[in-house]
Design a protein around this motif. Structure first.
Motif, PDB file in Angstrom:
ATOM      1  N   LEU A 154      -1.019   6.962 -14.280  1.00 26.60           N
ATOM      2  CA  LEU A 154      -0.537   7.595 -13.065  1.00 26.60           C
ATOM      3  C   LEU A 154      -0.190   9.062 -13.317  1.00 26.60           C
ATOM      4  CD1 LEU A 154      -0.014   6.740 -10.149  1.00 26.60           C
ATOM      5  CD2 LEU A 154       2.340   6.211 -10.796  1.00 26.60           C
ATOM      6  N   LEU A 155       0.415   9.341 -14.473  1.00 21.71           N
ATOM      7  CA  LEU A 155       0.721  10.729 -14.830  1.00 21.71           C
ATOM      8  C   LEU A 155      -0.564  11.536 -15.026  1.00 21.71           C
ATOM      9  CD1 LEU A 155       3.668  10.164 -17.333  1.00 21.71           C
ATOM     10  CD2 LEU A 155       3.805  11.345 -15.136  1.00 21.71           C
ATOM     11  N   TRP A 156      -1.561  10.904 -15.626  1.00 24.30           N
ATOM     12  CA  TRP A 156      -2.853  11.578 -15.816  1.00 24.30           C
ATOM     13  C   TRP A 156      -3.489  11.898 -14.467  1.00 24.30           C
ATOM     14  CZ3 TRP A 156      -7.794  10.122 -14.349  1.00 24.30           C
ATOM     15  CH2 TRP A 156      -8.842  10.890 -14.883  1.00 24.30           C
ATOM     16  N   GLY A 205      -3.548  15.961  -8.603  1.00 26.16           N
ATOM     17  CA  GLY A 205      -2.462  16.490  -7.788  1.00 26.16           C
ATOM     18  C   GLY A 205      -1.752  15.380  -7.043  1.00 26.16           C
ATOM     19  N   LEU A 206      -0.690  15.738  -6.373  1.00 23.89           N
ATOM     20  CA  LEU A 206       0.153  14.743  -5.714  1.00 23.89           C
ATOM     21  C   LEU A 206      -0.380  14.336  -4.339  1.00 23.89           C
ATOM     22  CD1 LEU A 206       2.671  13.263  -6.537  1.00 23.89           C
ATOM     23  CD2 LEU A 206       4.055  15.095  -5.542  1.00 23.89           C
ATOM     24  N   VAL A 207      -1.059  15.243  -3.656  1.00 14.33           N
ATOM     25  CA  VAL A 207      -1.529  14.954  -2.291  1.00 14.33           C
ATOM     26  C   VAL A 207      -2.517  13.782  -2.258  1.00 14.33           C
ATOM     27  CG1 VAL A 207      -2.782  15.868  -0.297  1.00 14.33           C
ATOM     28  CG2 VAL A 207      -1.064  17.277  -1.447  1.00 14.33           C
ATOM     29  N   PRO A 208      -3.561  13.747  -3.117  1.00 10.73           N
ATOM     30  CA  PRO A 208      -4.467  12.592  -3.087  1.00 10.73           C
ATOM     31  C   PRO A 208      -3.763  11.275  -3.426  1.00 10.73           C
ATOM     32  CG  PRO A 208      -5.483  14.425  -4.247  1.00 10.73           C
ATOM     33  CD  PRO A 208      -4.051  14.792  -4.043  1.00 10.73           C
ATOM     34  N   LEU A 209      -2.816  11.321  -4.364  1.00  8.03           N
ATOM     35  CA  LEU A 209      -2.084  10.097  -4.701  1.00  8.03           C
ATOM     36  C   LEU A 209      -1.262   9.616  -3.511  1.00  8.03           C
ATOM     37  CD1 LEU A 209      -0.790  10.803  -8.331  1.00  8.03           C
ATOM     38  CD2 LEU A 209      -2.718   9.398  -7.636  1.00  8.03           C
ATOM     39  N   ALA A 210      -0.585  10.552  -2.839  1.00  6.01           N
ATOM     40  CA  ALA A 210       0.218  10.183  -1.675  1.00  6.01           C
ATOM     41  C   ALA A 210      -0.663   9.648  -0.556  1.00  6.01           C
ATOM     42  CB  ALA A 210       1.025  11.385  -1.199  1.00  6.01           C
ATOM     43  N   ALA A 251      -2.664   5.014   2.539  1.00  7.94           N
ATOM     44  CA  ALA A 251      -3.836   4.243   2.956  1.00  7.94           C
ATOM     45  C   ALA A 251      -3.665   2.753   2.651  1.00  7.94           C
ATOM     46  CB  ALA A 251      -5.085   4.789   2.259  1.00  7.94           C
ATOM     47  N   VAL A 252      -3.012   2.435   1.533  1.00 10.04           N
ATOM     48  CA  VAL A 252      -2.775   1.028   1.175  1.00 10.04           C
ATOM     49  C   VAL A 252      -1.992   0.326   2.280  1.00 10.04           C
ATOM     50  CG1 VAL A 252      -1.506  -0.488  -0.400  1.00 10.04           C
ATOM     51  CG2 VAL A 252      -2.943   1.340  -1.311  1.00 10.04           C
ATOM     52  N   HIS A 253      -0.972   0.990   2.804  1.00  5.92           N
ATOM     53  CA  HIS A 253      -0.146   0.363   3.837  1.00  5.92           C
ATOM     54  C   HIS A 253      -0.821   0.374   5.203  1.00  5.92           C
ATOM     55  CE1 HIS A 253       3.240  -0.227   1.167  1.00  5.92           C
ATOM     56  NE2 HIS A 253       3.107   1.013   0.744  1.00  5.92           N
ATOM     57  N   LEU A 254      -1.600   1.418   5.474  1.00 10.63           N
ATOM     58  CA  LEU A 254      -2.344   1.436   6.735  1.00 10.63           C
ATOM     59  C   LEU A 254      -3.406   0.339   6.778  1.00 10.63           C
ATOM     60  CD1 LEU A 254      -2.870   5.279   7.334  1.00 10.63           C
ATOM     61  CD2 LEU A 254      -1.229   3.750   8.459  1.00 10.63           C
ATOM     62  N   ALA A 255      -3.875  -0.064   5.587  1.00  6.65           N
ATOM     63  CA  ALA A 255      -4.908  -1.100   5.508  1.00  6.65           C
ATOM     64  C   ALA A 255      -4.327  -2.512   5.563  1.00  6.65           C
ATOM     65  CB  ALA A 255      -5.714  -0.927   4.219  1.00  6.65           C
ATOM     66  N   ILE A 259       4.700   6.362  -6.406  1.00  7.08           N
ATOM     67  CA  ILE A 259       4.126   7.627  -5.949  1.00  7.08           C
ATOM     68  C   ILE A 259       5.064   8.308  -4.953  1.00  7.08           C
ATOM     69  CG2 ILE A 259       2.216   8.657  -4.647  1.00  7.08           C
ATOM     70  CD1 ILE A 259       0.416   6.452  -5.854  1.00  7.08           C
ATOM     71  N   ALA A 260       5.675   7.521  -4.071  1.00  5.06           N
ATOM     72  CA  ALA A 260       6.662   8.085  -3.140  1.00  5.06           C
ATOM     73  C   ALA A 260       7.810   8.732  -3.908  1.00  5.06           C
ATOM     74  CB  ALA A 260       7.184   6.996  -2.205  1.00  5.06           C
TER      75      ALA A 260
END
Length: 420
Positions: free
Chosen positions: A158-160, A166-171, A176-180, A227-228
């Protein structure tokens, strides 16, 4: 879960140029979350739900339900503030060994707790106990150790990803996981596919899907909370990643607290009474519903922002450090505090008996945690043996990681030479 203090600049050679600056409010928030989590377990053991009801009970149960997502989020905050700066500057192997060593400690203590269940409870046969140690079973209270055993191993990846993407794609991926969620719950369940009950439990643990019981969060949805927490850490310390300016930290914290309180108020205004009740009864958590995680995120932000604002306004660092002992003893508390609860055989028959049992158990758990905290901060044979065991685990993990890393380096060197 790891008991690192939350410094903006981690200790060691890289942090030696700047004085470490603790965001003590994060340690306080984590300690409160751990206390609430243990209180929820004591609540179940004492059967308090059989004897009390009312609005204050509902409010307390909702706060206790938010404890787990809160300390998972704060683990992500610690990754962002403490580990990421060193991961960037070239200490990846050191960070990886440290995190995997803590994962190993979590798994060993998880296995020990299952040993206690095997000795105490008739429904934990040798076969089921072994399956549970291998993460194919479930425990009443210590599945959080199983969760951290996996997440700590995944943390270097996750750190890698945080460093490379960057943080934006991870967020965005976490959202997306919760929207799905509607799509995920529409998929065939493991039971419908005819899988064994062990695989059904493993599927539930990894993805939070299916009918199996789960004593803690799933890995997939738990990672979204981590991630949050990384996003929260970035907001608190800013883009520099260095020592936070207290005035700026207070300003950010006030804005964060105001925004979270307003958002939480709107959220509860939109909830019907049934949804609010399901937050407290863990129904939404068991279902993996996005509303549970959304509420947990709000609770974590409000608690962390409030604690940070108070601790930066009231200059009493020694006092704040002393009362944040749960943050330093989290692994001990989750392991041995819950093992203590496994050994309780008393079943209260009235409210007086339940309250007495709650008082005894809460005081005992707090006393044990304070004792362990003080013991580990002094020179004692217990501290010596604990540190020695931790050292042995670290050496073992280091040897496991060093061998494949050396082979990869050798392969890369040979490829470079042949290409030249």
């Amino acid at each position: 879960m790891p008991t690192e203090t939350t410094n903006a600049v981690p200790s060691g050679s890289d942090g030696a140029r700047a004085k470490p600056s603790r965001i003590v409010g994060i340690d306080i928030a984590r300690s409160i979350a751990i206390l609430l989590a243990m209180a929820s377990h004591v609540w179940v053991v004492a059967r308090m739900g059989d004897f009390v009801e009312g609005p204050w009970v509902d409010a307390l149960r909702i706060c206790m339900a938010a404890a787990t997502p809160t300390f998972i989020i704060l683990f992500g905050t610690m990754l962002e503030i403490v580990y990421r700066p060193r991961f960037i500057v070239g200490h990846r192997k050191t960070i990886t060994v440290r995190l995997v060593s803590r994962a190993t400690q979590c798994w060993l203590l998880y296995a020990l707790s299952i040993g206690v269940l095997f000795l105490i409870r008739d429904d934990y046969s040798a076969k089921f106990s072994i399956a549970t140690v291998l993460m194919l079973g479930v425990t009443p209270f210590t599945d959080i150790l199983k969760f951290y055993a996996v997440v700590l191993v995944l943390a270097p990846l996750l750190l890698w990803a945080r460093y490379r993407l960057g943080l934006v794609p991870l967020a965005a991926g976490a959202i997306a996981v919760h929207l799905a969620y509607p799509l995920l719950i529409a998929l065939p369940t493991p039971n419908e596919l005819g899988l064994s009950k062990e695989l059904v439990r493993l599927w539930k643990f990894m993805f939070g899907l299916g009918e199996a019981q789960l004593g803690g969060p799933s890995i997939m949805r738990g990672i979204t909370l981590v991630i949050a927490g990384m996003v929260l850490g970035r907001i608190l310390i800013g883009s520099s990643g260095g020592r936070p300016d207290m005035a700026r930290l207070q300003h950010r914290t006030k804005l964060l607290l105001a925004a979270a309180v307003i958002s939480l108020t709107v959220l509860f205004a939109a909830f019907d009474q049934s949804t609010i009740n399901e937050l407290g009864t863990m129904s939404l958590r068991i279902a993996g519903h996005p509303l549970y995680f959304l509420f947990g995120l709000h609770f974590a932000v409000v608690l962390t922002a409030a604690a940070t604002l108070v601790t930066t306004s009231v200059k009493a660092d020694r006092f704040w450090r002393n009362i944040a002992f749960f943050g330093r003893t989290s692994l001990f508390t989750f392991a041995f505090g819950n093992m203590l609860l496994y050994c309780v055989t008393v079943e209260p028959e009235n409210i007086a008996g339940a309250l007495q049992l709650v008082a005894v158990l809460v005081v005992t758990i707090i006393t044990l945690s304070v004792w362990f905290d003080l013991t580990m901060r002094r020179t004692s044979w217990i501290a010596h043996h604990v540190i020695e065991m931790q050292r042995m685990i670290t050496l073992f993990v280091n040897s496991l990681i060093s061998r494949p890393a050396a082979k990869l380096s050798l392969v890369a060197l040979r490829s470079k030479r042949s290409g030249g």
